[in-house]
Design an enzyme around this catalytic site. Structure first.
Site, PDB file in Angstrom:
ATOM      1  N   HIS A  38       0.538  -2.606 -10.135  1.00  0.00           N
ATOM      2  CA  HIS A  38       0.795  -2.398  -8.706  1.00  0.00           C
ATOM      3  C   HIS A  38       0.146  -1.095  -8.199  1.00  0.00           C
ATOM      4  O   HIS A  38       0.263  -0.759  -7.005  1.00  0.00           O
ATOM      5  CB  HIS A  38       2.300  -2.449  -8.408  1.00  0.00           C
ATOM      6  N   ASP A  80      -1.641  -0.309  -4.866  1.00  0.00           N
ATOM      7  CA  ASP A  80      -1.091   0.362  -3.677  1.00  0.00           C
ATOM      8  C   ASP A  80      -1.687   1.744  -3.448  1.00  0.00           C
ATOM      9  O   ASP A  80      -1.872   2.151  -2.294  1.00  0.00           O
ATOM     10  CB  ASP A  80       0.430   0.590  -3.862  1.00  0.00           C
ATOM     11  N   ARG A 117      13.541   1.503   3.916  1.00  0.00           N
ATOM     12  CA  ARG A 117      14.054   0.558   2.913  1.00  0.00           C
ATOM     13  C   ARG A 117      14.858   1.249   1.824  1.00  0.00           C
ATOM     14  O   ARG A 117      15.621   0.604   1.112  1.00  0.00           O
ATOM     15  CB  ARG A 117      12.934  -0.291   2.322  1.00  0.00           C
ATOM     16  N   ASP A 159       1.012  -4.301   4.617  1.00  0.00           N
ATOM     17  CA  ASP A 159       1.433  -4.792   3.289  1.00  0.00           C
ATOM     18  C   ASP A 159       1.007  -6.231   3.012  1.00  0.00           C
ATOM     19  O   ASP A 159       0.679  -6.570   1.871  1.00  0.00           O
ATOM     20  CB  ASP A 159       2.953  -4.681   3.144  1.00  0.00           C
ATOM     21  N   HIS A 204       3.547  -1.421   9.703  1.00  0.00           N
ATOM     22  CA  HIS A 204       3.631  -1.356   8.244  1.00  0.00           C
ATOM     23  C   HIS A 204       3.421  -2.725   7.586  1.00  0.00           C
ATOM     24  O   HIS A 204       2.633  -2.866   6.649  1.00  0.00           O
ATOM     25  CB  HIS A 204       4.996  -0.779   7.839  1.00  0.00           C
ATOM     26  N   ASP A 260       8.802   2.277   4.670  1.00  0.00           N
ATOM     27  CA  ASP A 260       9.056   2.644   3.272  1.00  0.00           C
ATOM     28  C   ASP A 260      10.211   3.632   3.151  1.00  0.00           C
ATOM     29  O   ASP A 260      10.965   3.579   2.177  1.00  0.00           O
ATOM     30  CB  ASP A 260       7.796   3.224   2.622  1.00  0.00           C
ATOM     31  N   TRP A 273       0.833  -1.200   0.000  1.00  0.00           N
ATOM     32  CA  TRP A 273       0.000   0.000   0.000  1.00  0.00           C
ATOM     33  C   TRP A 273       0.867   1.249   0.000  1.00  0.00           C
ATOM     34  O   TRP A 273       2.004   1.233   0.474  1.00  0.00           O
ATOM     35  CB  TRP A 273      -0.902   0.043   1.235  1.00  0.00           C
ATOM     36  N   HIS A 303      -1.605   2.516   4.383  1.00  0.00           N
ATOM     37  CA  HIS A 303      -0.919   2.183   5.634  1.00  0.00           C
ATOM     38  C   HIS A 303      -1.445   3.013   6.803  1.00  0.00           C
ATOM     39  O   HIS A 303      -1.615   2.511   7.916  1.00  0.00           O
ATOM     40  CB  HIS A 303       0.591   2.389   5.479  1.00  0.00           C
ATOM     41  N   HIS A 338       8.699  -6.481   2.640  1.00  0.00           N
ATOM     42  CA  HIS A 338       7.388  -5.885   2.347  1.00  0.00           C
ATOM     43  C   HIS A 338       6.446  -6.829   1.609  1.00  0.00           C
ATOM     44  O   HIS A 338       5.289  -6.484   1.390  1.00  0.00           O
ATOM     45  CB  HIS A 338       7.555  -4.592   1.534  1.00  0.00           C
ATOM     46  N   HIS A 359       1.182  -7.998  -2.948  1.00  0.00           N
ATOM     47  CA  HIS A 359       2.361  -8.226  -2.103  1.00  0.00           C
ATOM     48  C   HIS A 359       2.475  -9.700  -1.696  1.00  0.00           C
ATOM     49  O   HIS A 359       3.395 -10.072  -0.967  1.00  0.00           O
ATOM     50  CB  HIS A 359       2.336  -7.324  -0.870  1.00  0.00           C
TER      51      HIS A 359
HETATM   52  N1  DCM Z   1       8.023   5.130  -1.898  1.00  0.00           N
HETATM   53  C1  DCM Z   1       8.834   5.787  -0.958  1.00  0.00           C
HETATM   54  N2  DCM Z   1      10.063   6.254  -1.316  1.00  0.00           N
HETATM   55  C2  DCM Z   1      10.474   6.100  -2.586  1.00  0.00           C
HETATM   56  C3  DCM Z   1       9.675   5.433  -3.544  1.00  0.00           C
HETATM   57  C4  DCM Z   1       8.437   4.957  -3.148  1.00  0.00           C
HETATM   58  O1  DCM Z   1       8.427   5.938   0.195  1.00  0.00           O
HETATM   59  N3  DCM Z   1      11.675   6.564  -2.936  1.00  0.00           N
HETATM   60  C5  DCM Z   1       6.684   4.683  -1.485  1.00  0.00           C
HETATM   61  C6  DCM Z   1       5.643   4.983  -2.530  1.00  0.00           C
HETATM   62  C7  DCM Z   1       4.574   3.980  -2.248  1.00  0.00           C
HETATM   63  C8  DCM Z   1       5.239   2.952  -1.345  1.00  0.00           C
HETATM   64  O2  DCM Z   1       6.617   3.286  -1.306  1.00  0.00           O
HETATM   65  O3  DCM Z   1       3.539   4.658  -1.562  1.00  0.00           O
HETATM   66  C9  DCM Z   1       5.004   1.547  -1.825  1.00  0.00           C
HETATM   67  O4  DCM Z   1       5.667   0.624  -0.975  1.00  0.00           O
HETATM   68  P1  DCM Z   1       4.924  -0.449  -0.074  1.00  0.00           P
HETATM   69  O5  DCM Z   1       3.753  -0.998  -0.803  1.00  0.00           O
HETATM   70  O6  DCM Z   1       5.983  -1.468   0.246  1.00  0.00           O
HETATM   71  O7  DCM Z   1       4.466   0.287   1.164  1.00  0.00           O
HETATM   72  N1  DCM Z   2       6.929  -5.225  -4.611  1.00  0.00           N
HETATM   73  C1  DCM Z   2       6.220  -6.409  -4.472  1.00  0.00           C
HETATM   74  N2  DCM Z   2       6.761  -7.572  -4.896  1.00  0.00           N
HETATM   75  C2  DCM Z   2       7.996  -7.602  -5.430  1.00  0.00           C
HETATM   76  C3  DCM Z   2       8.723  -6.404  -5.573  1.00  0.00           C
HETATM   77  C4  DCM Z   2       8.155  -5.215  -5.171  1.00  0.00           C
HETATM   78  O1  DCM Z   2       5.092  -6.388  -3.965  1.00  0.00           O
HETATM   79  N3  DCM Z   2       8.515  -8.751  -5.806  1.00  0.00           N
HETATM   80  C5  DCM Z   2       6.303  -3.965  -4.183  1.00  0.00           C
HETATM   81  C6  DCM Z   2       7.069  -3.140  -3.177  1.00  0.00           C
HETATM   82  C7  DCM Z   2       6.563  -1.743  -3.506  1.00  0.00           C
HETATM   83  C8  DCM Z   2       6.348  -1.779  -4.994  1.00  0.00           C
HETATM   84  O2  DCM Z   2       6.170  -3.167  -5.337  1.00  0.00           O
HETATM   85  O3  DCM Z   2       5.302  -1.537  -2.923  1.00  0.00           O
HETATM   86  C9  DCM Z   2       7.464  -1.170  -5.792  1.00  0.00           C
HETATM   87  O4  DCM Z   2       8.663  -1.805  -5.415  1.00  0.00           O
HETATM   88  P1  DCM Z   2      10.089  -1.134  -5.739  1.00  0.00           P
HETATM   89  O5  DCM Z   2      10.020   0.224  -5.103  1.00  0.00           O
HETATM   90  O6  DCM Z   2      11.050  -2.068  -5.088  1.00  0.00           O
HETATM   91  O7  DCM Z   2      10.148  -1.112  -7.231  1.00  0.00           O
HETATM   92 ZN    ZN Z   3       5.695  -1.581   2.298  1.00  0.00          ZN
HETATM   93 ZN    ZN Z   4       3.309  -2.164  -2.949  1.00  0.00          ZN
END
Ligand code: DCM
Ligand code: DCM
Ligand code: ZN
Ligand code: ZN
Ligand code: DCM
Length: 259
Positions: free
Chosen positions: A141, A144, A48, A112, A108, A45, A1, A6, A60, A118
């Protein structure tokens, strides 16, 4: 998300934790405001993307190597990679649950694990499936962010709090009232892997039924803001509601010191 999802999960959880759980986590997090969980919900987020936190990137998600839409499944031994996954992370951040970092990560990751993509390996959790949303190029995706935001507004704490209030009422006295207790079936603080695998398997099933019911190629270049959105939004809503309700139950179990 994204942030909206989140933060909504965190506000729902805030509405269902006990007074004792609330004061314990407010103390751990050093924040006695009503936003103590929502304010840390996107910490993982940010973390990472730091060099110190890059190890946590696989925490995640879990890359289910299933075969949607014909067959959906998650298998911990098959799918949790050597670098870890969301199921193992929920397990590990329980063991280290005395620190603020672990509390932030749990808020978090329990969010997710409820996002169907995810819990799916195919096309990197949908990231490699091109689509549009309201005419703008994105990828599948967008579950999210774009789909939740079309329903509940931009990613502000105020929008999250409002959406959380609606879903909290649905759990207490509305559409989810009769099923909410079943959302906690199998929850066992002494067996976090089994508990979170139930949540992963539940979320993964929507990959077959709703995310790509006709396979991912049928979704390529579809605009997700119309008919697709109408099918997806009820699932986004129930998954956010489940995540908040389960997070509250999990924090209550930690706070009572059952571990
Ligand atoms: N995101 C972030 N910083 C970045 C790129 C993306 O915080 N440089 C955020 C955008 C999305 C979120 O990560 O809202 C998605 O990650 P996840 O689904 O793992 O929370
Ligand atoms: N993500 C996922 N599964 C994966 C790789 C990434 O669900 N195998 C998710 C994490 C973030 C989004 O996709 O929410 C974008 O990932 P990234 O910022 O690593 O490209
Ligand atoms: Zn996340
Ligand atoms: Zn995601
Ligand atoms: N952590 C984890 N899994 C790992 C390594 C660390 O869940 N493989 C978590 C446990 C702690 C946090 O990361 O809450 C920081 O741990 P450390 O400082 O020991 O790396």
């Amino acid at each position: 998300w994204g942030a909206l999802g989140h933060e909504t999960v965190a506000y729902i959880a805030s509405n269902f934790v006990t007074a004792a759980t609330q004061s314990q986590f407010q103390s751990i997090l050093g924040d006695t405001s009503a936003d103590y969980l929502a304010s840390v919900a996107t910490y993982a987020d940010s973390y990472r993307y730091t060099s110190a936190g890059s190890y946590s990137k696989p925490y995640h998600f879990i890359d289910a190597n299933d075969n949607p839409p014909t067959s959906c499944s998650v298998d911990y031994n098959r799918d949790c990679g050597a670098g870890g996954c969301v199921v193992r992370a929920i397990n590990n951040y329980l063991e280290f649950c005395e620190c603020a970092q672990a509390a932030k990560m749990l808020v978090h990751f329990i969010g997710d694990i409820h996002q169907p993509l995810h819990d799916e390996n195919l096309e990197v959790g949908g990231n490699d499936v091109p689509v549009t949303f309201g005419g703008t190029s994105t990828n599948l995706h967008a579950w999210d962010t774009s789909i939740p935001q079309q329903y509940a507004g931009t990613a502000t704490l105020a929008h999250a709090k409002k959406w959380a209030a609606t879903l909290t009422t649905a759990i207490q006295s509305g559409a989810y009232q009769s099923s909410a207790s079943s959302w906690l079936t199998g929850i066992n603080i002494n067996d976090p892997i089994t508990s979170s695998m139930l949540w992963a398997t539940d979320a993964n099933s929507y990959v077959c039924s709703t995310v790509m019911p006709n396979g991912y190629t049928a979704t390529e270049n579809v605009d997700l803001s119309g008919d697709y959105y109408n099918e997806a939004i009820p699932i986004v809503q129930i998954q956010i509601a489940k995540a908040g309700y389960r997070l509250a139950a999990w924090l209550n179990l930690i706070a009572t010191g059952t571990t």
